[in-house]
Design an enzyme around this catalytic site. Structure first.
Site, short mmCIF file in Angstrom:
data_model
loop_
_atom_site.label_atom_id
_atom_site.label_comp_id
_atom_site.label_asym_id
_atom_site.label_seq_id
_atom_site.Cartn_x
_atom_site.Cartn_y
_atom_site.Cartn_z
N ARG A 73 28.07 -30.29 -71.19
CA ARG A 73 27.98 -29.36 -72.32
C ARG A 73 29.32 -29.30 -73.06
O ARG A 73 30.33 -28.86 -72.49
CB ARG A 73 27.66 -27.97 -71.77
CG ARG A 73 27.70 -26.87 -72.79
CD ARG A 73 27.67 -25.50 -72.11
NE ARG A 73 27.63 -24.46 -73.10
CZ ARG A 73 27.94 -23.20 -72.87
NH1 ARG A 73 28.31 -22.82 -71.66
NH2 ARG A 73 27.89 -22.32 -73.84
N ARG A 127 38.40 -19.28 -80.85
CA ARG A 127 37.04 -19.65 -81.25
C ARG A 127 36.47 -18.63 -82.24
O ARG A 127 37.20 -17.82 -82.79
CB ARG A 127 36.17 -19.79 -79.98
CG ARG A 127 36.77 -20.83 -79.01
CD ARG A 127 35.87 -21.06 -77.82
NE ARG A 127 34.59 -21.64 -78.23
CZ ARG A 127 33.53 -21.71 -77.44
NH1 ARG A 127 33.60 -21.22 -76.21
NH2 ARG A 127 32.41 -22.24 -77.89
N HIS A 184 36.80 -17.04 -68.31
CA HIS A 184 36.15 -17.92 -69.28
C HIS A 184 36.88 -19.25 -69.27
O HIS A 184 38.13 -19.27 -69.24
CB HIS A 184 36.19 -17.33 -70.69
CG HIS A 184 35.43 -16.05 -70.78
ND1 HIS A 184 34.06 -16.02 -70.92
CD2 HIS A 184 35.85 -14.77 -70.70
CE1 HIS A 184 33.67 -14.75 -70.93
NE2 HIS A 184 34.73 -13.97 -70.80
N TYR A 212 34.69 -27.16 -72.99
CA TYR A 212 34.58 -26.62 -71.63
C TYR A 212 35.14 -27.55 -70.55
O TYR A 212 35.20 -27.16 -69.38
CB TYR A 212 33.11 -26.29 -71.31
CG TYR A 212 32.57 -25.21 -72.23
CD1 TYR A 212 33.10 -23.92 -72.18
CD2 TYR A 212 31.56 -25.48 -73.15
CE1 TYR A 212 32.63 -22.93 -73.03
CE2 TYR A 212 31.08 -24.48 -73.99
CZ TYR A 212 31.62 -23.21 -73.93
OH TYR A 212 31.17 -22.23 -74.76
N GLU A 272 37.38 -11.17 -64.83
CA GLU A 272 36.56 -11.91 -65.78
C GLU A 272 37.22 -13.27 -66.05
O GLU A 272 38.44 -13.35 -66.23
CB GLU A 272 36.48 -11.10 -67.08
CG GLU A 272 35.73 -11.78 -68.20
CD GLU A 272 35.66 -10.90 -69.46
OE1 GLU A 272 36.37 -9.87 -69.54
OE2 GLU A 272 34.90 -11.29 -70.37
N ALA A 307 27.63 -16.29 -72.64
CA ALA A 307 27.37 -15.58 -73.89
C ALA A 307 27.00 -14.11 -73.66
O ALA A 307 27.19 -13.27 -74.55
CB ALA A 307 26.25 -16.28 -74.66
N PRO A 333 24.59 -17.79 -68.30
CA PRO A 333 23.75 -18.79 -68.95
C PRO A 333 24.51 -20.02 -69.45
O PRO A 333 25.62 -19.92 -69.96
CB PRO A 333 23.13 -18.04 -70.13
CG PRO A 333 23.99 -16.84 -70.33
CD PRO A 333 24.54 -16.50 -68.98
N ASN A 334 23.88 -21.15 -69.25
CA ASN A 334 24.34 -22.46 -69.72
C ASN A 334 25.51 -23.04 -68.92
O ASN A 334 25.90 -24.19 -69.15
CB ASN A 334 24.69 -22.44 -71.23
CG ASN A 334 23.49 -22.08 -72.06
OD1 ASN A 334 22.45 -22.72 -71.93
ND2 ASN A 334 23.58 -21.06 -72.89
N ASN A 367 31.93 -15.01 -64.88
CA ASN A 367 31.91 -15.65 -66.19
C ASN A 367 30.49 -15.43 -66.68
O ASN A 367 29.58 -16.17 -66.29
CB ASN A 367 32.25 -17.14 -66.10
CG ASN A 367 32.23 -17.80 -67.47
OD1 ASN A 367 31.81 -17.17 -68.46
ND2 ASN A 367 32.65 -19.05 -67.55
C1 DQA Z 1 32.29 -19.03 -71.97
C2 DQA Z 1 32.59 -18.56 -73.39
C3 DQA Z 1 31.35 -17.93 -74.01
O1 DQA Z 1 31.65 -17.50 -75.34
C4 DQA Z 1 30.23 -18.94 -74.07
O2 DQA Z 1 29.06 -18.33 -74.60
C5 DQA Z 1 29.96 -19.56 -72.75
C6 DQA Z 1 31.08 -19.95 -71.91
C7 DQA Z 1 33.49 -19.78 -71.35
O3 DQA Z 1 33.51 -19.92 -70.13
O4 DQA Z 1 34.38 -20.23 -72.08
O5 DQA Z 1 28.82 -19.81 -72.38
O6 DQA Z 1 32.03 -17.89 -71.16
#
Ligand code: DQA
Length: 150
Positions: A19, A108, A101, A24, A99, A78, A11-12, A75
């Protein structure tokens, strides 16, 4: 035939580029996909690059990787911090998982310090922005080569 790698974004992550760029970075998800496709060509891996904002769709994508993909890069956004369903799907398919990120989770909020996905992952790369994805592809490529040499 080239091994296929599912690269699954949660998501997102479709909003990357606009964003919170200070966290990011300025690369869009399409930019990251292009990096992955270039690295995939070099490593002779087929890339199946996807994004979903919906937990159940992510579970479906992971389930569909069984028998069709050789490994998964994920990835989960959240959902990494909340989703036992995604963890269970990753454990069920018995594929090597890396994994990724973009941000450094450990610099954070404390709720980002725990990831359910990590329990199913061979390794985790965080804080290296888009480069994390290409490093994950290199890692998966050598894991798959070692598997084949057994
Ligand atoms: C994320 C880190 C997560 O905590 C966050 O909710 C994201 C992006 C990252 O790529 O740094 O949506 O996965």
């Amino acid at each position: 035939m080239a091994d296929k790698i599912l690269i699954l974004n949660g998501p997102n992550l479709n909003l990357l580029g606009t964003r919170e760029p200070e966290i990011y970075g300025s690369e869009s998800l399409a930019d990251i996909e292009a990096l992955c496709r270039k690295a995939g060509k070099e490593l002779k891996l087929e890339i199946d690059f996807r994004q979903s904002n919906i937990e159940g769709e992510m579970v479906d994508a992971i389930q569909s990787a069984r028998g069709t993909a050789a490994g998964i890069i994920i990835n989960a956004g959240a959902y990494s911090h909340t989703s036992i369903a995604i963890l269970d799907a990753l454990l069920a398919v018995e594929l090597p998982v890396i994994e990724v990120h973009l941000s450094n989770l450990f610099q954070r909020e404390s709720f980002r310090h725990h990831s359910f996905v990590s329990q199913a992952a061979y390794g985790m790369i965080c804080g290296l922005r888009g480069q994390g994805y290409t490093l994950a592809l290199q890692a998966l490529s050598s894991i798959l080569d070692k598997k084949k040499a057994l």
